[in-house]
Write a protein that holds these residues in place. Structure first.
Motif, PDB file in Angstrom:
ATOM      1  N   GLU A 255       0.846  -1.196   0.000  1.00 49.87           N
ATOM      2  CA  GLU A 255       0.000   0.000   0.000  1.00 49.87           C
ATOM      3  C   GLU A 255       0.884   1.250   0.000  1.00 49.87           C
ATOM      4  O   GLU A 255       2.037   1.215   0.434  1.00 49.87           O
ATOM      5  CB  GLU A 255      -0.915   0.011   1.233  1.00 49.87           C
ATOM      6  CG  GLU A 255      -1.898  -1.156   1.313  1.00 49.87           C
ATOM      7  CD  GLU A 255      -3.023  -1.079   0.276  1.00 49.87           C
ATOM      8  OE1 GLU A 255      -3.057  -0.112  -0.518  1.00 49.87           O
ATOM      9  OE2 GLU A 255      -3.871  -1.998   0.279  1.00 49.87           O
ATOM     10  N   LYS A 256       0.319   2.362  -0.503  1.00 50.86           N
ATOM     11  CA  LYS A 256       1.063   3.623  -0.575  1.00 50.86           C
ATOM     12  C   LYS A 256       0.370   4.672   0.283  1.00 50.86           C
ATOM     13  O   LYS A 256      -0.858   4.729   0.329  1.00 50.86           O
ATOM     14  CB  LYS A 256       1.133   4.117  -2.018  1.00 50.86           C
ATOM     15  CG  LYS A 256       1.846   3.159  -2.967  1.00 50.86           C
ATOM     16  CD  LYS A 256       1.868   3.719  -4.381  1.00 50.86           C
ATOM     17  CE  LYS A 256       2.580   2.766  -5.347  1.00 50.86           C
ATOM     18  NZ  LYS A 256       2.626   3.313  -6.720  1.00 50.86           N
ATOM     19  N   VAL A 257       1.177   5.522   0.938  1.00 54.23           N
ATOM     20  CA  VAL A 257       0.591   6.489   1.863  1.00 54.23           C
ATOM     21  C   VAL A 257      -0.309   7.504   1.163  1.00 54.23           C
ATOM     22  O   VAL A 257      -1.200   8.087   1.787  1.00 54.23           O
ATOM     23  CB  VAL A 257       1.679   7.226   2.677  1.00 54.23           C
ATOM     24  CG1 VAL A 257       2.414   6.261   3.587  1.00 54.23           C
ATOM     25  CG2 VAL A 257       2.648   7.973   1.768  1.00 54.23           C
ATOM     26  N   SER A 258      -0.126   7.712  -0.137  1.00 57.36           N
ATOM     27  CA  SER A 258      -0.992   8.645  -0.873  1.00 57.36           C
ATOM     28  C   SER A 258      -2.154   7.919  -1.532  1.00 57.36           C
ATOM     29  O   SER A 258      -2.948   8.527  -2.259  1.00 57.36           O
ATOM     30  CB  SER A 258      -0.180   9.389  -1.940  1.00 57.36           C
ATOM     31  OG  SER A 258       0.348   8.471  -2.883  1.00 57.36           O
ATOM     32  N   ALA A 267      -5.016   4.792   2.036  1.00 54.44           N
ATOM     33  CA  ALA A 267      -4.023   5.845   2.219  1.00 54.44           C
ATOM     34  C   ALA A 267      -3.476   5.831   3.641  1.00 54.44           C
ATOM     35  O   ALA A 267      -3.869   5.003   4.476  1.00 54.44           O
ATOM     36  CB  ALA A 267      -4.628   7.197   1.876  1.00 54.44           C
ATOM     37  N   ALA A 268      -2.582   6.796   3.926  1.00 57.39           N
ATOM     38  CA  ALA A 268      -1.787   6.805   5.159  1.00 57.39           C
ATOM     39  C   ALA A 268      -2.577   6.532   6.426  1.00 57.39           C
ATOM     40  O   ALA A 268      -2.191   5.693   7.240  1.00 57.39           O
ATOM     41  CB  ALA A 268      -1.053   8.137   5.274  1.00 57.39           C
ATOM     42  N   GLN A 273       0.959   1.374  11.227  1.00 62.97           N
ATOM     43  CA  GLN A 273       2.373   1.741  11.289  1.00 62.97           C
ATOM     44  C   GLN A 273       3.253   0.603  10.800  1.00 62.97           C
ATOM     45  O   GLN A 273       4.201   0.814  10.035  1.00 62.97           O
ATOM     46  CB  GLN A 273       2.768   2.124  12.721  1.00 62.97           C
ATOM     47  CG  GLN A 273       4.238   2.548  12.840  1.00 62.97           C
ATOM     48  CD  GLN A 273       4.676   2.741  14.275  1.00 62.97           C
ATOM     49  OE1 GLN A 273       4.345   1.945  15.157  1.00 62.97           O
ATOM     50  NE2 GLN A 273       5.433   3.799  14.541  1.00 62.97           N
ATOM     51  N   ARG A 276       3.253   0.415   7.064  1.00 59.52           N
ATOM     52  CA  ARG A 276       4.086   1.455   6.448  1.00 59.52           C
ATOM     53  C   ARG A 276       5.569   1.132   6.604  1.00 59.52           C
ATOM     54  O   ARG A 276       6.376   1.411   5.712  1.00 59.52           O
ATOM     55  CB  ARG A 276       3.751   2.816   7.073  1.00 59.52           C
ATOM     56  CG  ARG A 276       2.418   3.391   6.586  1.00 59.52           C
ATOM     57  CD  ARG A 276       2.031   4.678   7.296  1.00 59.52           C
ATOM     58  NE  ARG A 276       1.375   4.413   8.575  1.00 59.52           N
ATOM     59  CZ  ARG A 276       1.635   5.057   9.702  1.00 59.52           C
ATOM     60  NH1 ARG A 276       2.555   6.004   9.738  1.00 59.52           N
ATOM     61  NH2 ARG A 276       0.977   4.767  10.809  1.00 59.52           N
ATOM     62  N   SER A 310       9.112   9.590  -0.427  1.00 56.57           N
ATOM     63  CA  SER A 310       8.457   9.934   0.838  1.00 56.57           C
ATOM     64  C   SER A 310       7.280  10.866   0.587  1.00 56.57           C
ATOM     65  O   SER A 310       7.399  11.842  -0.157  1.00 56.57           O
ATOM     66  CB  SER A 310       9.458  10.636   1.769  1.00 56.57           C
ATOM     67  OG  SER A 310      10.460   9.752   2.192  1.00 56.57           O
ATOM     68  N   GLY A 311       6.155  10.538   1.206  1.00 57.75           N
ATOM     69  CA  GLY A 311       4.959  11.356   1.058  1.00 57.75           C
ATOM     70  C   GLY A 311       4.051  10.894  -0.056  1.00 57.75           C
ATOM     71  O   GLY A 311       2.858  11.200  -0.057  1.00 57.75           O
ATOM     72  N   ASP A 315       6.022   6.549   3.988  1.00 61.27           N
ATOM     73  CA  ASP A 315       5.871   7.456   5.118  1.00 61.27           C
ATOM     74  C   ASP A 315       7.207   8.168   5.365  1.00 61.27           C
ATOM     75  O   ASP A 315       8.210   7.531   5.713  1.00 61.27           O
ATOM     76  CB  ASP A 315       5.462   6.640   6.350  1.00 61.27           C
ATOM     77  CG  ASP A 315       5.219   7.488   7.584  1.00 61.27           C
ATOM     78  OD1 ASP A 315       6.110   8.284   7.946  1.00 61.27           O
ATOM     79  OD2 ASP A 315       4.147   7.337   8.205  1.00 61.27           O
TER      80      ASP A 315
END
Length: 400
Positions: A255-258, A267-268, A273, A276, A310-311, A315
């Motif tokens: 999975e991706k934080v965005s 998302a995030a 945790q 991520r 990152s972002g 994370d």
């Protein structure tokens, strides 16, 4: 040729894609480089959850004001060095790298055999017994406490025939170190390690011709490969006594934080945790490992990619923690010293820019040297940059 990084929303027909700017397993495109000829191609890039890609302005249209690849690389190098200001995230080594390397090799060899047995049981339809792995996870945690770098550096060495199993062992070692550095209790650290060992268990339900294909997957094959995250989560949910943390590692490590990752595109705020953390270590190990169709990159280079993603994919705060675990120049890296000699990083200290190195080669005279350890924290020589070992005909692993 000018390579620029552009946002996906700025893409249009007439541009030429130079690099999709994602890890080798994160897309279903046959090629990394191609001309954009129609809107369907751009939509496909969006559908794969990509945020920024690189274009070649010499072969297609430009985007005014977009940063060049050289500017991006310079900025990432500065950000990587700036990460050192936080100091080492793990406690100093209790024993030397040389001493711990003996134990680490034994642990890694046994772990690969155990993981292979566990995953083969799943392929044969047998009940998974995670209890078989717990003693090894405990041994890995003990190794990390004795010397954080030995186990991780040696786990980079993989055999192409058993890559899937050795990759799982590497993820275990990295997650144990990560969880330990974040101050998690011993039981949680060991659960994280078990989750690393079993994170790819769903691949045992993927056909061998796709799993072991010696080249890029087609789009249809990529869809099948992506199913391993869902399949792994389902398998682990059916194992009595397995913790939710272990299950989440299997289900969330892509999975991706965005958003835009798989299997659910969450998302995030919805990704745990530990999920991520698993995404970070999975990308790191995949990109630093040699495969038949993918030459592993140097650890410091991959750390820059983690910063770049990152972002969007990863994370950012956890990436910073991860860098402080490995060091700016991770153990096993080949580096150039200010005096012109080449050395292998063998130990991290509190100052991540001044690790202990093993001097092995005189670059100006192209001469192998009798290996000698140098503590850069107490030396006038310092690291200038990392080097590509193949360019010098050196194998850092032989000096560890």
């Amino acid at each position: 040729m000018t390579i620029k990084r552009v946002k996906v929303e700025d893409l249009k027909a007439g541009m030429y894609v130079h690099d999709l700017n994602c890890s080798w397993l994160e897309h279903g495109f046959i090629r990394q480089r191609f001309a954009l000829k129609h809107a369907d191609q751009i939509q496909k890039i969006r559908d794969h959850g990509l945020n920024e890609i690189y274009i070649d302005t010499a072969r297609g249209d430009d985007v005014a004001g977009a940063p060049t690849q050289a500017e991006i690389e310079q900025g990432l190098a500065q950000r990587l060095k700036a990460s050192a200001t936080g100091g080492a995230a793990l406690a100093p080594a209790r024993v030397s790298q040389r001493e711990e390397a003996i134990a680490a090799r034994s642990i890694l060899g046994e772990a690969a055999d155990v993981v292979q047995g566990l995953l083969q049981d799943v392929r044969l339809g047998k009940q998974l017994d995670p209890a078989k792995a717990l003693p090894l996870v405990k041994a890995m945690r003990s190794s990390v406490l004795r010397n954080p770098g030995a186990l991780i550096s040696l786990s980079r060495i993989k055999n192409a025939d058993t890559y899937t199993f050795q990759h799982s062992v590497s993820i275990c070692a990295l997650l144990v170190s990560f969880a330990q550095a974040l101050g998690m209790d011993a039981a949680t650290v060991e659960e994280a390690g078990l989750g690393g060992l079993l994170h790819d268990v769903g691949k045992m339900k993927v056909p061998n011709e796709i799993l072991n294909k010696p080249g890029k997957l087609t789009e249809d094959e990529f869809v099948v490969m992506k199913s391993h995250a869902d399949l792994g989560e389902a398998i682990l949910r059916g194992v009595p006594g397995i913790s939710s943390l272990v299950v989440r590692i299997a289900g969330e490590h892509h999975e991706k934080v965005s958003g835009g990752g798989y299997p659910r595109g969450i998302a995030a705020g919805e990704i745990s945790q530990i999920g991520r953390m698993a995404a970070i270590v999975d990308v790191y190990d995949a990109l630093t490992s040699n495969r038949v169709y993918h030459k592993g990159k140097e650890p410091s280079e991959v750390l820059k990619r983690l910063l770049e993603w990152s972002g969007s994919h990863l994370d950012g705060d956890l990436v910073q923690h991860f860098i402080r675990i490995l060091g700016i120049y991770p153990v096993g890296s080949l580096v150039r010293l200010s005096g012109g000699r080449l050395a292998v990083v063998v130990e991290q200290g509190e100052d991540l820019l001044r690790p202990t190195v093993r001097v092995v080669f005189d670059a100006s005279r192209k001469l192998h040297l009798q290996p000698r350890d140098l503590h850069l924290a107490h030396a006038t020589e310092q690291i200038v940059d990392y080097e590509e070992p193949l360019a010098w005909g050196l194998d850092p692993a032989t000096y560890l």
